[in-house]
Scaffold this active site. Structure first.
Site, PDB file in Angstrom:
ATOM      1  N   GLY A  44      30.268  38.333  36.586  1.00  0.00           N
ATOM      2  CA  GLY A  44      30.411  37.621  37.859  1.00  0.00           C
ATOM      3  C   GLY A  44      31.112  38.453  38.909  1.00  0.00           C
ATOM      4  CB  CYS A  45      34.220  40.454  38.804  1.00  0.00           C
ATOM      5  SG  CYS A  45      35.307  39.073  38.387  1.00  0.00           S
TER       6      CYS A  45
END
Length: 156
Positions: A44-45
């Protein structure tokens, strides 16, 4: 002091990937997109960072600086930048003091475990240092475009 929309954003000083201490006060005269993310190199990051990378020039055209903040150390940030060609600064908030000031250091639950960590969040700060918009509990898909649209419509 905590982050409150319509008030002066909490100032901070953190070590950045350019080898210098960066403060919010030093960004006066620019719009700032301050985004907090949990951890370098996680799916996600990485998606969020690459979305900011891909829109970087559009933010620059609106006189906006992107600053990414996580508890990771600078050397890990450098690997993240190198691997994904990130054109903006990442800041190391290893003691999570800035995350606490912005109210994004929270109790998280994952697979039945509880732990403290960063709640993915973005803060838009205007050229005078006022917090004008916050996005908390961010869902990555479409988020960067939403932040860019806000700056374009409300701050340009």
């Amino acid at each position: 002091m905590t982050a409150v929309v319509g008030k002066k954003a909490p100032d901070f000083v953190l070590m950045s990937t350019n080898g210098e201490q960066v403060s919010l006060a030093s960004m006066k005269g620019k719009n700032v997109v301050l985004y907090f993310y949990p951890k370098d190199m996680t799916p996600g990051c990485t998606t969020e960072a690459c979305d900011f990378r891909d829109q970087h020039e559009n933010f620059e055209e609106l006189d906006a600086v992107i600053l990414g903040v996580s508890p990771d150390p600078i050397d890990k940030h450098h690997k993240f930048i190198d691997k994904h060609g990130l054109p903006f600064l990442l800041l190391a908030d290893e003691d999570h003091s800035v995350a606490e000031e912005y109210g994004v250091w929270t109790l998280k639950k994952n697979f039945g475990k509880e732990y403290m960590g960063i709640e993915r969040s973005t803060f838009i700060i205007n050229k005078e240092g006022m917090l004008v918009k916050e996005y908390r509990k961010v869902r990555v898909k479409g988020h960067v475009e939403e932040a860019l649209s806000f700056i374009k419509e409300k701050m340009a």
